[in-house]
Write a protein that holds these residues in place. Structure first.
Motif, PDB file in Angstrom:
ATOM      1  N   GLY A  89       7.374 -18.923   7.360  1.00 43.48           N
ATOM      2  CA  GLY A  89       6.596 -17.868   8.001  1.00 43.48           C
ATOM      3  C   GLY A  89       5.695 -18.355   9.103  1.00 43.48           C
ATOM      4  N   LEU A  90       5.442 -19.686   9.187  1.00 42.35           N
ATOM      5  CA  LEU A  90       4.515 -20.215  10.167  1.00 42.35           C
ATOM      6  C   LEU A  90       5.272 -20.993  11.218  1.00 42.35           C
ATOM      7  CD1 LEU A  90       1.669 -21.476   7.822  1.00 42.35           C
ATOM      8  CD2 LEU A  90       1.771 -19.353   9.088  1.00 42.35           C
ATOM      9  N   ALA A  91       5.069 -20.702  12.479  1.00 38.92           N
ATOM     10  CA  ALA A  91       5.714 -21.398  13.588  1.00 38.92           C
ATOM     11  C   ALA A  91       4.708 -22.344  14.223  1.00 38.92           C
ATOM     12  CB  ALA A  91       6.234 -20.402  14.616  1.00 38.92           C
ATOM     13  N   GLU A  92       5.167 -23.505  14.636  1.00 41.55           N
ATOM     14  CA  GLU A  92       4.298 -24.481  15.259  1.00 41.55           C
ATOM     15  C   GLU A  92       3.933 -24.025  16.664  1.00 41.55           C
ATOM     16  OE1 GLU A  92       4.296 -29.214  16.483  1.00 41.55           O
ATOM     17  OE2 GLU A  92       6.053 -28.246  15.589  1.00 41.55           O
ATOM     18  N   SER A  97       6.942 -23.458  22.842  1.00 42.95           N
ATOM     19  CA  SER A  97       7.121 -22.282  21.989  1.00 42.95           C
ATOM     20  C   SER A  97       6.229 -21.130  22.450  1.00 42.95           C
ATOM     21  CB  SER A  97       6.805 -22.644  20.536  1.00 42.95           C
ATOM     22  OG  SER A  97       5.441 -23.001  20.395  1.00 42.95           O
ATOM     23  N   MET A  98       5.015 -21.446  22.925  1.00 42.75           N
ATOM     24  CA  MET A  98       4.147 -20.390  23.440  1.00 42.75           C
ATOM     25  C   MET A  98       4.728 -19.775  24.708  1.00 42.75           C
ATOM     26  SD  MET A  98       0.232 -21.659  22.779  1.00 42.75           S
ATOM     27  CE  MET A  98       0.422 -23.275  23.507  1.00 42.75           C
ATOM     28  N   PHE A  99       5.364 -20.591  25.549  1.00 49.80           N
ATOM     29  CA  PHE A  99       5.997 -20.055  26.756  1.00 49.80           C
ATOM     30  C   PHE A  99       7.155 -19.128  26.397  1.00 49.80           C
ATOM     31  CE2 PHE A  99       9.541 -20.520  29.754  1.00 49.80           C
ATOM     32  CZ  PHE A  99       8.981 -19.918  30.869  1.00 49.80           C
ATOM     33  N   LEU A 100       7.976 -19.520  25.409  1.00 49.17           N
ATOM     34  CA  LEU A 100       9.120 -18.695  25.023  1.00 49.17           C
ATOM     35  C   LEU A 100       8.690 -17.378  24.401  1.00 49.17           C
ATOM     36  CD1 LEU A 100      11.516 -21.412  23.528  1.00 49.17           C
ATOM     37  CD2 LEU A 100      11.601 -20.359  25.793  1.00 49.17           C
ATOM     38  N   LYS A 107       5.180 -15.080  31.591  1.00 52.97           N
ATOM     39  CA  LYS A 107       6.197 -16.083  31.912  1.00 52.97           C
ATOM     40  C   LYS A 107       6.357 -16.243  33.414  1.00 52.97           C
ATOM     41  CE  LYS A 107       9.166 -15.894  27.819  1.00 52.97           C
ATOM     42  NZ  LYS A 107      10.508 -15.526  27.309  1.00 52.97           N
ATOM     43  N   ALA A 108       6.393 -15.126  34.135  1.00 55.67           N
ATOM     44  CA  ALA A 108       6.527 -15.200  35.599  1.00 55.67           C
ATOM     45  C   ALA A 108       5.338 -15.938  36.211  1.00 55.67           C
ATOM     46  CB  ALA A 108       6.640 -13.793  36.172  1.00 55.67           C
ATOM     47  N   VAL A 109       4.133 -15.686  35.699  1.00 54.25           N
ATOM     48  CA  VAL A 109       2.948 -16.387  36.206  1.00 54.25           C
ATOM     49  C   VAL A 109       3.055 -17.880  35.940  1.00 54.25           C
ATOM     50  CG1 VAL A 109       0.470 -16.662  35.860  1.00 54.25           C
ATOM     51  CG2 VAL A 109       1.436 -14.385  36.054  1.00 54.25           C
ATOM     52  N   ALA A 256      -3.434 -17.753  22.442  1.00 59.96           N
ATOM     53  CA  ALA A 256      -3.050 -19.090  22.893  1.00 59.96           C
ATOM     54  C   ALA A 256      -2.062 -19.022  24.053  1.00 59.96           C
ATOM     55  CB  ALA A 256      -2.443 -19.873  21.729  1.00 59.96           C
ATOM     56  N   GLU A 257      -1.105 -18.098  23.997  1.00 61.06           N
ATOM     57  CA  GLU A 257      -0.162 -17.924  25.110  1.00 61.06           C
ATOM     58  C   GLU A 257      -0.892 -17.501  26.376  1.00 61.06           C
ATOM     59  OE1 GLU A 257       2.354 -14.986  23.518  1.00 61.06           O
ATOM     60  OE2 GLU A 257       3.073 -16.253  21.867  1.00 61.06           O
ATOM     61  N   ALA A 258      -1.898 -16.633  26.216  1.00 60.84           N
ATOM     62  CA  ALA A 258      -2.638 -16.176  27.389  1.00 60.84           C
ATOM     63  C   ALA A 258      -3.445 -17.310  28.007  1.00 60.84           C
ATOM     64  CB  ALA A 258      -3.557 -15.015  26.996  1.00 60.84           C
ATOM     65  N   LEU A 259      -4.095 -18.108  27.176  1.00 62.63           N
ATOM     66  CA  LEU A 259      -4.898 -19.207  27.700  1.00 62.63           C
ATOM     67  C   LEU A 259      -4.040 -20.290  28.324  1.00 62.63           C
ATOM     68  CD1 LEU A 259      -7.556 -19.515  24.866  1.00 62.63           C
ATOM     69  CD2 LEU A 259      -7.827 -18.475  27.109  1.00 62.63           C
ATOM     70  N   LEU A 260      -2.786 -20.401  27.906  1.00 57.31           N
ATOM     71  CA  LEU A 260      -1.884 -21.382  28.508  1.00 57.31           C
ATOM     72  C   LEU A 260      -1.692 -21.099  29.997  1.00 57.31           C
ATOM     73  CD1 LEU A 260      -0.012 -23.815  28.097  1.00 57.31           C
ATOM     74  CD2 LEU A 260       1.809 -22.192  27.514  1.00 57.31           C
ATOM     75  N   ALA A 261      -1.682 -19.836  30.397  1.00 54.60           N
ATOM     76  CA  ALA A 261      -1.535 -19.494  31.820  1.00 54.60           C
ATOM     77  C   ALA A 261      -2.718 -20.015  32.632  1.00 54.60           C
ATOM     78  CB  ALA A 261      -1.405 -17.979  31.978  1.00 54.60           C
ATOM     79  N   THR A 262      -3.926 -19.889  32.105  1.00 52.24           N
ATOM     80  CA  THR A 262      -5.091 -20.424  32.806  1.00 52.24           C
ATOM     81  C   THR A 262      -5.026 -21.942  32.891  1.00 52.24           C
ATOM     82  OG1 THR A 262      -6.467 -18.564  32.110  1.00 52.24           O
ATOM     83  CG2 THR A 262      -7.594 -20.566  32.767  1.00 52.24           C
ATOM     84  N   ALA A 263      -4.569 -22.587  31.823  1.00 53.75           N
ATOM     85  CA  ALA A 263      -4.450 -24.045  31.843  1.00 53.75           C
ATOM     86  C   ALA A 263      -3.463 -24.506  32.918  1.00 53.75           C
ATOM     87  CB  ALA A 263      -4.021 -24.547  30.466  1.00 53.75           C
ATOM     88  N   ILE A 264      -2.328 -23.837  33.020  1.00 48.13           N
ATOM     89  CA  ILE A 264      -1.347 -24.211  34.039  1.00 48.13           C
ATOM     90  C   ILE A 264      -1.899 -23.942  35.437  1.00 48.13           C
ATOM     91  CG2 ILE A 264       0.963 -23.724  34.921  1.00 48.13           C
ATOM     92  CD1 ILE A 264       1.824 -23.084  32.105  1.00 48.13           C
ATOM     93  N   GLY A 265      -2.667 -22.855  35.599  1.00 48.67           N
ATOM     94  CA  GLY A 265      -3.290 -22.586  36.889  1.00 48.67           C
ATOM     95  C   GLY A 265      -4.257 -23.686  37.306  1.00 48.67           C
ATOM     96  N   LEU A 266      -5.036 -24.192  36.356  1.00 53.45           N
ATOM     97  CA  LEU A 266      -5.951 -25.296  36.675  1.00 53.45           C
ATOM     98  C   LEU A 266      -5.182 -26.582  36.965  1.00 53.45           C
ATOM     99  CD1 LEU A 266      -8.752 -24.651  34.028  1.00 53.45           C
ATOM    100  CD2 LEU A 266      -8.786 -24.114  36.466  1.00 53.45           C
TER     101      LEU A 266
END
Length: 319
Positions: A89-92, A97-100, A107-109, A256-266
C-alpha cells in the motif's frame, strides 16, 4: 409364574430408573473430546445464571485480538513487512515516481524547466570554448603586430588568420585606398574610426549570442516552478476534499510533487544567473582586447598617412 413375571418387570423398571441419569453422561463424553468447530460467541451471563463451559475458551481468543490489530497497525507505520519487504500500500517517494504521478500541467512545467537547464549547460560549454579560442587568437595577433611599422607589415605578420584585428586592418586599408588623393587626413581617420566601431559592435553582438537565453531562464524559471507548485497544491486540496480525509499519507504525495516543480525551477535558475554573470565579465574583458586591437589599427593607419605625406613633402622639396 405370574409372580416371577411381575418381579422381573419390577427389576427392569428399577434398573431403568437408576441407569437413566448415567446414560447422557456417557453419551456426552465423546463430544467433549472433539475440538470445537468455531469459537462460540461471548454472552454476558445474567445475575443468577452460572457461566457455561464454553465461555473460558473464548477468553484467550478475545485477548489475542488486540495483538493482531496492533501488528496490523504497526506495518503501515514502519512501511515494511517483518521479512523486510515494502508493504504494497505504500509507494516510495522518489523524484522519478513523483514525476510519473504528477498532473499533466506539472509534468509539462518540469519538462520545460529540465530543457531550460540543459540549454543553460549547453551555452556554458559552447560559450566557454568560443570565448577562449577568440581570446587566444586576438592575444596572439596583438603580439604578432607589436613590432609592425605599417599596415602592410601587420597584414604580412598576421597572414591568413581570421581575427578581429585582421578585420580592423582590412577596414583601415580599404578606407585609405578609397580616400587616396584627399588632402584631409582627419577625415580619413574619422571614417576609419567609424568602421572600427561597427566591427567592434558586431563582435560584441556575436559574443553575446546565448546571453539572452541565460537571462530569461534565470529570471523566469523560479516563477514557472512556482506556477507548477501552486497548480499541484491546488490539485492536492481538491483530492483532500474528494477523499474527505486529512491523513498525511494522502496529502503528502501531492504536496511533494508540487514542491518538486519549485526545486527544478531553482535548479534551472541558479546556474543560469551565475553563468550569465560569469560570461558578462568574460565578454567585457574580451571587448577591451578588441578595443586595444582597434587602437592598434588606428595607430598603424595614422603612421601610414603621416609617412605618405612626409614622402610627398620630400618629393616637392627635391623638385
Amino acid at each position: 409364574m405370574k409372580l416371577s413375571k411381575i418381579r422381573s418387570i419390577a427389576v427392569a423398571l428399577v434398573a431403568a430408573v437408576l441407569l437413566g441419569p448415567i446414560a447422557p453422561v456417557f453419551a456426552q463424553q465423546p463430544t467433549a473430546q472433539q475440538p470445537p468447530a468455531a469459537a462460540p460467541a461471548m454472552s454476558t451471563p445474567s445475575a443468577g445464571q452460572p457461566a457455561t463451559a464454553s465461555e473460558p475458551a473464548a477468553a484467550p481468543e478475545t485477548a489475542a485480538a488486540p495483538e493482531t490489530t496492533g501488528a496490523t497497525q504497526a506495518l503501515p507505520a514502519s512501511g515494511t513487512a517483518p521479512n523486510g519487504s515494502v508493504t504494497p500500500g505504500l509507494a516510495e517517494l522518489s523524484p522519478w515516481s513523483m514525476f510519473l504521478q504528477a498532473d499533466i500541467v506539472v509534468k509539462a512545467v518540469m519538462v520545460g524547466l529540465a530543457l531550460a537547464s540543459m540549454i543553460t549547460w549547453t551555452i556554458l560549454i559552447a560559450k566557454k570554448i568560443e570565448l577562449g579560442r577568440a581570446r587566444l587568437r586576438l592575444r596572439s595577433a596583438l603580439r604578432q603586430i607589436a613590432e609592425a611599422r605599417s599596415m602592410s607589415e601587420a597584414q604580412l605578420a598576421l597572414g591568413d588568420k581570421t581575427s578581429p584585428l585582421s578585420m580592423l586592418l582590412a577596414a583601415a586599408l580599404r578606407e585609405a585606398r578609397v580616400s587616396a588623393g584627399l588632402a584631409s587626413d582627419e577625415g580619413i581617420k574619422e571614417r576609419a574610426a567609424s568602421s572600427f566601431s561597427e566591427i567592434v559592435r558586431a563582435e560584441s553582438r556575436h559574443m553575446r549570442h546565448g546571453m539572452g537565453f541565460l537571462a530569461t531562464i534565470g529570471a523566469t524559471a523560479p516563477f514557472i516552478g512556482l506556477f507548477g507548485t501552486v497548480w499541484g497544491i491546488m490539485n492536492s486540496f481538491i483530492g483532500i476534499s474528494k477523499s474527505q480525509t486529512t491523513n498525511l499519507a494522502v496529502v503528502a504525495p501531492g504536496i511533494a510533487e508540487a514542491l518538486l516543480a519549485t526545486a527544478i525551477g531553482l535548479v534551472a535558475a541558479i546556474p543560469a544567473v551565475i553563468i550569465y554573470n560569469h560570461f558578462s565579465r568574460e565578454i567585457k574583458v574580451y571587448l577591451e582586447m578588441v578595443a586595444r586591437a582597434s587602437g592598434a589599427a588606428g595607430r598603424l593607419l595614422s603612421r601610414d598617412l603621416d609617412r605618405s605625406h612626409g614622402s610627398g613633402r620630400h618629393a616637392r622639396a627635391a623638385e
